[in-house]
Design a protein around this motif. Structure first.
Motif, PDB file in Angstrom:
ATOM      1  N   GLN A 261       0.992  -1.387  -0.137  1.00 33.60           N
ATOM      2  CA  GLN A 261       0.135   0.256   0.204  1.00 33.60           C
ATOM      3  C   GLN A 261       0.821   0.896  -0.179  1.00 33.60           C
ATOM      4  O   GLN A 261       0.434   2.254   0.147  1.00 33.60           O
ATOM      5  N   VAL A 262       1.931   1.001   0.140  1.00 36.30           N
ATOM      6  CA  VAL A 262       3.234   2.474   0.138  1.00 36.30           C
ATOM      7  C   VAL A 262       2.835   2.678  -1.626  1.00 36.30           C
ATOM      8  O   VAL A 262       3.064   2.303  -2.020  1.00 36.30           O
ATOM      9  N   PRO A 263       3.109   4.482  -1.158  1.00 42.58           N
ATOM     10  CA  PRO A 263       3.565   4.986  -2.400  1.00 42.58           C
ATOM     11  C   PRO A 263       4.876   4.771  -3.563  1.00 42.58           C
ATOM     12  O   PRO A 263       5.923   4.400  -2.440  1.00 42.58           O
ATOM     13  N   ASN A 264       5.156   4.749  -3.951  1.00 44.35           N
ATOM     14  CA  ASN A 264       5.947   4.243  -5.262  1.00 44.35           C
ATOM     15  C   ASN A 264       6.221   2.713  -5.130  1.00 44.35           C
ATOM     16  O   ASN A 264       7.453   2.272  -4.672  1.00 44.35           O
TER      17      ASN A 264
ATOM     18  N   ASP B  60       6.348   0.432  -6.692  1.00 41.54           N
ATOM     19  CA  ASP B  60       6.041  -0.587  -7.742  1.00 41.54           C
ATOM     20  C   ASP B  60       8.136   0.226  -7.949  1.00 41.54           C
ATOM     21  O   ASP B  60       8.940  -0.841  -8.447  1.00 41.54           O
ATOM     22  N   LYS B  61       8.472   0.962  -7.171  1.00 43.89           N
ATOM     23  CA  LYS B  61       9.722   1.385  -7.415  1.00 43.89           C
ATOM     24  C   LYS B  61      10.214   0.848  -7.188  1.00 43.89           C
ATOM     25  O   LYS B  61      11.598   0.729  -7.377  1.00 43.89           O
TER      26      LYS B  61
ATOM     27  N   ASP C  40       8.108   6.774   4.048  1.00 41.64           N
ATOM     28  CA  ASP C  40       6.652   5.596   3.796  1.00 41.64           C
ATOM     29  C   ASP C  40       7.181   4.250   3.801  1.00 41.64           C
ATOM     30  O   ASP C  40       6.292   3.715   5.257  1.00 41.64           O
TER      31      ASP C  40
ATOM     32  N   ASP D   4      10.592   7.798   0.679  1.00 38.94           N
ATOM     33  CA  ASP D   4      10.420   7.062   0.155  1.00 38.94           C
ATOM     34  C   ASP D   4      11.394   5.571   0.960  1.00 38.94           C
ATOM     35  O   ASP D   4       9.996   5.199   1.898  1.00 38.94           O
TER      36      ASP D   4
END
Length: 209
Positions: free
Chosen positions: A55-58, A60-61, A101, A98
């Motif tokens: 659920q963390v933003p980014n 996929d990166k 997060d 990041d």
């Protein structure tokens, strides 16, 4: 039945660590009190943590830089740096956006467990050139401590951290490539909980080695 019970207990635990839902129910009586992550259910903890950090933003990166492995010590969660930095900007002891997060997401989940946690900082073999009288030893310790501080502000209990370790470049992830960026990492070790007998159940024989 045992396997299914463990799966439901861990799943229910993360959904409601206070133990008020019927899923955790009277059997668990508040998972923090009676439920512990052991060698039997550490794999389930790993799966639940993987779900939560999706659920963390980014994500996929970041996903290729997050490694979870079950070891003899417990569940090892490693946040690996890349050549262009991932969780910490180059030479900086504080996590970037990041990094924050991911660490906050992990703290919210791990803070409801009774298990102790160790935090490690590692660098690669590139000499640190940021400032005088400050090198890879200081950087590795400072990153581990920064991760510890952020996690304790976001769910990890004060008594849950048992060690903060700095290794500099002395324990590389890739021993054959000491300059590899993935050697720069912060590791969290969720340690197995040694189950203690209840005081009411303890017998003199329990002291045997």
């Amino acid at each position: 039945n045992s396997s299914k019970q463990i799966q439901e207990a861990v799943g229910g635990y993360f959904k409601d660590p206070s133990g008020t839902s019927k899923k955790v129910g009277s059997d668990m009586q508040g998972a923090g009190e009676s439920f512990s992550v052991s060698k039997d259910n550490m794999e389930q903890l790993k799966e639940e943590l993987q779900k939560s950090i999706h659920q963390v933003p980014n994500f996929d990166k970041l996903k290729n830089h997050i490694d979870m492995t079950i070891t003899s010590e417990g569940l090892r969660i490693e946040l690996l740096e890349s050549a262009t930095s991932t969780f910490f900007n180059s030479g900086n002891p504080e996590p970037n956006a990041d990094g924050k997060d991911i660490l906050i997401a992990l703290a919210k989940e791990l803070g409801s467990l009774p298990n102790k946690i160790a935090v490690e900082g590692h660098t690669d073999s590139t000499p640190y050139s940021g400032k005088r009288d400050y090198g890879n030893w200081e950087l590795s310790v400072d990153r581990a401590n920064a991760a510890r501080r952020l996690m304790q502000q976001n769910g990890i209990r004060e008594d849950q951290i048992m060690q903060v370790r700095g290794f500099a470049d002395q324990s590389p992830r890739k021993a054959g490539a000491p300059l590899d960026p993935s050697n720069r990492r912060v590791s969290l070790i969720v340690q197995y909980l040694n189950k203690q007998p209840d005081s009411d159940d303890a017998e003199p024989a329990a002291a045997q080695e």
